[in-house]
Design a protein around this motif. Structure first.
Motif, PDB file in Angstrom:
ATOM      1  N   ASP A  37     -16.038  56.280  53.309  1.00  0.00           N
ATOM      2  CA  ASP A  37     -15.690  55.528  52.105  1.00  0.00           C
ATOM      3  C   ASP A  37     -16.238  56.245  50.866  1.00  0.00           C
ATOM      4  O   ASP A  37     -17.454  56.444  50.753  1.00  0.00           O
ATOM      5  CB  ASP A  37     -16.291  54.118  52.200  1.00  0.00           C
ATOM      6  N   PRO A  38     -15.361  56.633  49.907  1.00  0.00           N
ATOM      7  CA  PRO A  38     -15.869  57.279  48.687  1.00  0.00           C
ATOM      8  C   PRO A  38     -16.778  56.378  47.864  1.00  0.00           C
ATOM      9  O   PRO A  38     -17.534  56.856  47.014  1.00  0.00           O
ATOM     10  CB  PRO A  38     -14.597  57.644  47.920  1.00  0.00           C
ATOM     11  N   MET A  75     -16.314  67.419  62.354  1.00  0.00           N
ATOM     12  CA  MET A  75     -17.141  66.926  63.442  1.00  0.00           C
ATOM     13  C   MET A  75     -16.492  65.810  64.239  1.00  0.00           C
ATOM     14  O   MET A  75     -16.816  65.594  65.401  1.00  0.00           O
ATOM     15  CB  MET A  75     -18.483  66.436  62.884  1.00  0.00           C
ATOM     16  N   ARG A  76     -15.579  65.058  63.627  1.00  0.00           N
ATOM     17  CA  ARG A  76     -15.052  63.850  64.261  1.00  0.00           C
ATOM     18  C   ARG A  76     -13.532  63.856  64.239  1.00  0.00           C
ATOM     19  O   ARG A  76     -12.921  63.906  63.170  1.00  0.00           O
ATOM     20  CB  ARG A  76     -15.590  62.595  63.548  1.00  0.00           C
ATOM     21  N   ASP A  77     -12.919  63.803  65.425  1.00  0.00           N
ATOM     22  CA  ASP A  77     -11.463  63.807  65.523  1.00  0.00           C
ATOM     23  C   ASP A  77     -10.869  62.405  65.518  1.00  0.00           C
ATOM     24  O   ASP A  77      -9.699  62.227  65.169  1.00  0.00           O
ATOM     25  CB  ASP A  77     -11.027  64.509  66.817  1.00  0.00           C
ATOM     26  N   THR A  78     -11.672  61.425  65.941  1.00  0.00           N
ATOM     27  CA  THR A  78     -11.152  60.070  66.117  1.00  0.00           C
ATOM     28  C   THR A  78     -12.197  59.039  65.700  1.00  0.00           C
ATOM     29  O   THR A  78     -13.401  59.300  65.780  1.00  0.00           O
ATOM     30  CB  THR A  78     -10.805  59.812  67.598  1.00  0.00           C
ATOM     31  N   GLU A 131      -8.951  51.992  59.894  1.00  0.00           N
ATOM     32  CA  GLU A 131      -7.650  52.019  59.231  1.00  0.00           C
ATOM     33  C   GLU A 131      -7.461  53.261  58.356  1.00  0.00           C
ATOM     34  O   GLU A 131      -6.349  53.785  58.228  1.00  0.00           O
ATOM     35  CB  GLU A 131      -7.484  50.770  58.363  1.00  0.00           C
ATOM     36  N   ASN A 132      -8.559  53.737  57.760  1.00  0.00           N
ATOM     37  CA  ASN A 132      -8.467  54.840  56.807  1.00  0.00           C
ATOM     38  C   ASN A 132      -9.071  56.143  57.325  1.00  0.00           C
ATOM     39  O   ASN A 132      -9.294  57.069  56.543  1.00  0.00           O
ATOM     40  CB  ASN A 132      -9.181  54.443  55.500  1.00  0.00           C
ATOM     41  N   VAL A 176     -21.956  50.070  65.818  1.00  0.00           N
ATOM     42  CA  VAL A 176     -21.934  50.056  64.359  1.00  0.00           C
ATOM     43  C   VAL A 176     -20.596  50.609  63.876  1.00  0.00           C
ATOM     44  O   VAL A 176     -20.022  51.518  64.480  1.00  0.00           O
ATOM     45  CB  VAL A 176     -23.097  50.881  63.771  1.00  0.00           C
ATOM     46  N   ASP A 177     -20.069  50.016  62.808  1.00  0.00           N
ATOM     47  CA  ASP A 177     -18.827  50.492  62.213  1.00  0.00           C
ATOM     48  C   ASP A 177     -18.888  50.219  60.718  1.00  0.00           C
ATOM     49  O   ASP A 177     -19.816  49.546  60.228  1.00  0.00           O
ATOM     50  CB  ASP A 177     -17.613  49.808  62.845  1.00  0.00           C
ATOM     51  N   PHE A 178     -17.890  50.729  60.011  1.00  0.00           N
ATOM     52  CA  PHE A 178     -17.863  50.613  58.557  1.00  0.00           C
ATOM     53  C   PHE A 178     -16.561  49.953  58.113  1.00  0.00           C
ATOM     54  O   PHE A 178     -15.515  50.137  58.754  1.00  0.00           O
ATOM     55  CB  PHE A 178     -18.009  51.997  57.918  1.00  0.00           C
ATOM     56  N   VAL A 179     -16.635  49.211  57.060  1.00  0.00           N
ATOM     57  CA  VAL A 179     -15.462  48.501  56.542  1.00  0.00           C
ATOM     58  C   VAL A 179     -14.343  49.514  56.275  1.00  0.00           C
ATOM     59  O   VAL A 179     -14.527  50.497  55.565  1.00  0.00           O
ATOM     60  CB  VAL A 179     -15.817  47.744  55.245  1.00  0.00           C
TER      61      VAL A 179
END
Length: 611
Positions: A542-543, A305-308, A298-299, A291-294
């Protein structure tokens, strides 16, 4: 994998209540889209929904065997990965089989061994057996609590089901949520046996519950025990590698398409590498999904909690193992769709408030189900091998509370959005302290262990008996809501027992988290994953997600009589919707997700609140 339900009443002729049993069974149609069955006797009624995985034509349930002393009938959910060996053993003892299903093996195992059949099983399971020979119901749950199982004692018997919704479909069950239910809901200590609903409990993992005319009795057949670890480092790594390889091979057995959930972290990548190697031997290409987010890669901005981002590591793994990989990419509109939120809440039965981490998991599983019926997951490796960041944070792991509550992620609001009077009545801090003391009292220690080893055994025990159960329930509900069976190799009890008893110094021998797993599986991993720092399940940055939550919260605010404001402070919501979504703290975003979960859950379940 399936959904089970049933009703035992020693004062009612249940053969005349088929319509109630049918209603209870129908609530779990998503868990078992392939078939439905019921079985009724004067004082016992069993219902089953089936997701066909093994022996597609022959595994119909409920399944029963006639004996000279009475019929023995069973409804079963899960998989026994060692069913082939057990079948051969039972055949040698004179048992004959009509099907090739693991269900029939478990039933005959009960006929041979009685309730100790649980100690013969390797797998994930929740099953109930009506034994007319003794007029008793026997309910058994797997050791780690992979498969959900609830029961509701009544005046003259019991109701049970894979999910609370099945029990609540019976008019005997009352839809009451009291202060005790809410305390756990807002605390996240995962009290053993807890159910949000008053009068309802879980069958605890590793436990057998018997119900007869003389009442209800429970027995624990498995728990974590402290044992001396005598293997050296190389032997330990080799044993973990041997266990992992055997477990993945066993859990790939199915008569339907299989895949692996791949996040690019160590846990899922290890499962992917081992599974791909096995399937190559069989001339088959592994399928992987993520799973990933649009715009996430890139942003991406590193946070606490997450470095990469996950995407580069996923590509490295898929390229190395040659999997047929598919990304499921989601945008804020999909993640905040009220219909999706309601589907998740209907599946989970409780308003947890995990927001996009719940909706994205559900949407991922829904996409996978179009291609596969069985998926292997890296869930629970962090609890088994000591992977979470708070395992390695001195302040969190020495705090006088649950480490995940001490670690400052901003994700746990401890009821901060509750009205002040509700906060006072619930006394969440007092509840957490009581639960923590109760949990520590269950930990066995070895004589002569150092202070650090004693503390880290406690920390590991807390995770393996508390946190892991909440995450397993989450994964089961989201997957079964779309008819997908998710298997969790890291919950094999042989691996759990072995790694639990390795000293903390061995679990971290290379100065990193999850040292044993990294070295045991590095032969199937790209170097980038071997070197990657632990990163949890992804969450959108994503805001637009926070902005959509604010808009939906405004709509709730516009309804002055919305019942959610019995549990949520209106002033808190008013302040939250006025913040800049681009700079909104994670605590506030979490609170808005919780508000919306509570709002929809109250509409879906219509509970009677007694605070």
């Amino acid at each position: 994998m399936c959904g089970i339900t049933g009703w035992v009443s020693f004062e009612t002729d249940l053969t005349q209540r088929r319509e109630v049993l049918d209603a209870m069974t129908e609530t779990m149609a998503c868990r078992g889209p392939d078939d439905s069955g019921t079985w009724l006797a004067p004082h016992a009624a069993l219902g089953h929904r089936r997701l066909a995985i093994i022996d597609l034509p022959g595994g119909r349930q409920p399944m029963s065997v006639a004996t000279p002393a009475g019929e023995v009938a069973m409804v079963y959910s899960g998989e026994a990965y060692n069913f082939a060996e057990l079948r051969r053993e039972l055949e040698s003892k004179g048992h004959t089989f009509r099907t090739d299903s693991d269900t029939e093996v478990v039933l005959h195992g009960y006929l041979e061994w009685g309730e100790p059949v649980a100690e013969h099983l390797n797998g994930m399971y929740a099953f109930a057996i009506w034994d007319a020979r003794d007029d008793e119901l026997v309910m058994i749950r797997d050791r780690m609590g992979i498969k959900p199982f609830y029961y509701y004692p009544t005046r003259d018997g019991v109701l049970f089901g894979s999910e609370p919704k099945a029990i609540l479909a019976n008019p005997v069950a009352k839809r009451i949520v009291d202060a005790d239910g809410l305390r756990e809901l807002f605390s996240f200590t995962k009290q053993p046996g807890w159910s949000l609903w008053h009068g309802m409990s879980e069958v605890e993992p590793g436990t057998i519950v018997r119900v007869g005319r003389d009442g209800l009795r429970t027995r624990t057949y498995w728990k974590l025990e402290a044992r001396e670890h005598t293997d050296d480092r190389d032997t330990t790594v080799a044993r973990v590698r041997e266990l992992m390889t055997d477990i993945v091979h066993r859990q790939l057995v199915a008569d339907v398409p299989r895949c692996v959930l791949l996040s690019g972290g160590l846990d899922s990548s290890a499962i992917t590498g081992l599974a791909a190697a096995r399937l190559r031997e069989e001339g088959e290409q592994l399928r992987t999904f993520s799973v990933d987010f649009v715009g996430q890669e890139e942003n991406f901005k590193p946070d606490e909690m997450r470095d990469t981002p996950d995407a580069p590591f996923i590509r490295d793994v898929a390229k190395l193992v040659g999997s047929a990989h598919q990304d499921v990419v989601l945008d804020p509109a999909a993640l905040t769709d009220p219909a999706v939120r309601r589907a998740v809440l209907a599946a989970r039965d409780i308003p947890v408030g995990l927001g996009d981490m719940d909706t994205s998991l559900y949407l991922l599983f829904k996409a996978i189900r179009a291609e596969s019926t069985v998926a292997l997951s890296g869930e629970s490796a962090d609890e088994v091998f000591g992977g979470y960041r708070w395992f390695h944070d001195g302040t969190a792991r020495t705090a006088d509370t649950f480490p995940w509550l001490a670690f400052r992620t901003g994700a746990h609001d401890r009821g901060g959005l509750l009205p002040r009077d509700v906060q006072s009545r619930l006394d969440l801090e007092g509840y957490i302290a009581d639960q923590y003391r109760t949990a520590l009292a269950q930990v066995e220690h070895l004589d002569g262990a150092s202070a650090l080893e004693r503390r880290m055994r406690e920390v590991c025990h807390l995770h393996l008996t508390r946190m892991v159960r909440a995450l397993l329930d989450r994964k089961d509900r989201a997957s079964m809501a779309v008819g997908l069976e998710v298997r969790v190799p890291f919950c094999d009890h042989r691996l759990v027992e072995y790694v639990y008893n390795t000293p903390w110094s061995l679990k971290t021998f290379d100065g990193r988290e999850k040292s044993l797993l990294r070295h045991a599986t590095r032969h199937v991993l790209p170097q980038s994953v071997v070197d990657r720092v632990k990163s949890p399940y992804p969450s959108t940055q994503d805001p637009g997600y926070a902005a959509a939550l604010q808009q939906q919260a405004k709509e709730v605010l516009a309804s002055p009589d919305d019942p959610v404001f019995a549990l949520v402070d209106r002033a808190w919501v008013t302040g939250a919707v006025g913040q800049d979504p681009a700079t909104m703290p994670s605590r506030t975003r979490h609170g808005l997700d919780r508000l919306l979960d509570l709002h929809h859950w109250l509409d879906l379940r219509r509970p009677e609140l007694r605070i």
